[in-house]
Design an enzyme around this catalytic site. Structure first.
Site, PDB file in Angstrom:
ATOM      1  N   GLY A  80      27.340  55.394  42.733  1.00  0.00           N
ATOM      2  CA  GLY A  80      26.381  54.661  43.554  1.00  0.00           C
ATOM      3  C   GLY A  80      24.928  55.054  43.339  1.00  0.00           C
ATOM      4  O   GLY A  80      24.034  54.352  43.804  1.00  0.00           O
ATOM      5  N   CYS A 103      42.482  29.693  38.278  1.00  0.00           N
ATOM      6  CA  CYS A 103      42.889  28.335  38.641  1.00  0.00           C
ATOM      7  C   CYS A 103      43.781  27.728  37.547  1.00  0.00           C
ATOM      8  O   CYS A 103      44.801  27.093  37.844  1.00  0.00           O
ATOM      9  CB  CYS A 103      41.642  27.467  38.857  1.00  0.00           C
ATOM     10  N   CYS A 115      38.569  26.457  42.862  1.00  0.00           N
ATOM     11  CA  CYS A 115      38.428  27.889  42.583  1.00  0.00           C
ATOM     12  C   CYS A 115      37.214  28.132  41.691  1.00  0.00           C
ATOM     13  O   CYS A 115      37.025  27.438  40.689  1.00  0.00           O
ATOM     14  CB  CYS A 115      39.676  28.420  41.878  1.00  0.00           C
ATOM     15  N   CYS A 153      42.146  24.916  47.264  1.00  0.00           N
ATOM     16  CA  CYS A 153      41.613  24.415  45.997  1.00  0.00           C
ATOM     17  C   CYS A 153      42.212  23.032  45.698  1.00  0.00           C
ATOM     18  O   CYS A 153      43.433  22.847  45.756  1.00  0.00           O
ATOM     19  CB  CYS A 153      41.934  25.391  44.874  1.00  0.00           C
TER      20      CYS A 153
END
Length: 299
Positions: A31, A271, A265, A240
């Site tokens: 981080g 997808c 999607c 979707c």
């Protein structure tokens, strides 16, 4: 086939070595924003120069590269970066998440769970999560050093006081390993939980800001929230239209002048895999009137 007029992955070896040394520091301190000597690239700033430099520095001849933008492999940004690396390295490229060893992304984390054998490289426009609250760089460095993030909590609390909920839909701030506040780049907050304890190495590069940072595998990542206002992700009233997925992140598409919309999607590979497996959506556009009626009923 690699274009031999360029060095492997475009950057010279000394530059790649310096970036890898900065990445080692970033991985050692999850981080933490590590400065690095960002180089000019054959892309304009804002088109992923930070992610491209990281990818170029860690790529090997046996890697399989996937590039996505907003979850899709077919946008201008994704296609150009994929062609760039195919020309300057000759490595194999793919649109399949499971086949890739190295994935460069802008704005999304793939829906398919990643593995320890994969590395995810994010393109980041603004690495400093406190920049909109404290414009002085020296002060933000001091706040990170002291782990003083009360200002961000006040910002989120103001949202709750004024709007009844935290308004961040993307670039939602997270705490990495309970030490550093980090900007997850402009991914939707829907993807924030995927960063937590992810088996894959996650690397973030901001070329214009000359900063990079990292989340090593299996690192705790927590989205900021409050006990009485816990963190929540987006939900949709529709599945979707192409594959019927109800648990993926959906894009809204206007399909005619009457305002009819399709929800599909954003992860094109996910997808396509579902459709190949036999899943079928309604493939019917939602009219603006229907959508408004649904919203009123939910309210």
């Amino acid at each position: 086939m690699m274009d031999t007029h360029y060095n492997f992955a475009f950057l010279d070896e000394r530059t790649k070595k310096r970036i890898r040394r900065a990445l080692l520091k970033a991985v050692a301190v999850p981080g933490y924003q590590v400065p690095f000597g960002s180089r000019e690239m054959p892309f304009a700033y804002g088109w992923g120069t930070g992610g491209v430099q990281i990818t170029a520095s860690i790529m090997g001849q046996n890697d399989v590269l996937k590039v996505i933008d907003q979850g899709s492999d077919d946008t201008t940004n994704a296609v150009n970066i994929r062609r760039f690396f195919a020309r300057t390295t000759g490595v194999a490229t793919t649109g399949k998440t499971r086949e890739a060893t190295l994935i460069q992304t802008r704005h999304r984390i793939p829906e398919v769970p990643l593995t320890e054998a994969q590395t995810l490289v994010y393109q980041v426009p603004m690495p400093e999560p406190l920049s909109k609250l404290e414009p002085r760089r020296r002060e933000t460095i001091k706040m990170h050093a002291l782990s003083e993030y009360g200002l961000m909590h006040v910002r989120l609390y103001e949202d709750i006081a004024q709007l009844g909920a935290i308004s961040h839909a993307y670039d939602y701030p997270v705490m990495v390993n309970e030490r550093y506040l980090m900007s997850p780049s402009p991914i939707p907050k829907f993807d924030n939980p995927k960063m937590h304890m992810n088996p894959a190495l996650q690397l973030f590069g901001a070329g214009r800001e000359k900063r990079l940072y990292a989340i090593p595998p299996y690192t705790p990542v927590r989205s900021l929230d409050f006990e009485d206002h816990p963190f929540e992700v987006q939900h949709w009233e529709h599945a979707c239209a192409l594959c019927g997925a109800a648990e993926s992140y959906l894009d809204e598409m206007i399909v005619d002048d009457a305002g009819s919309r399709l929800f599909v999607c954003s992860d094109s590979d996910y997808c396509e895999d579902r459709r190949n497996a036999g899943h079928v959506g309604t493939q019917q556009a939602v009219t603006l009137h229907d959508a408004l009626t649904t919203m009123q009923e939910v309210a």
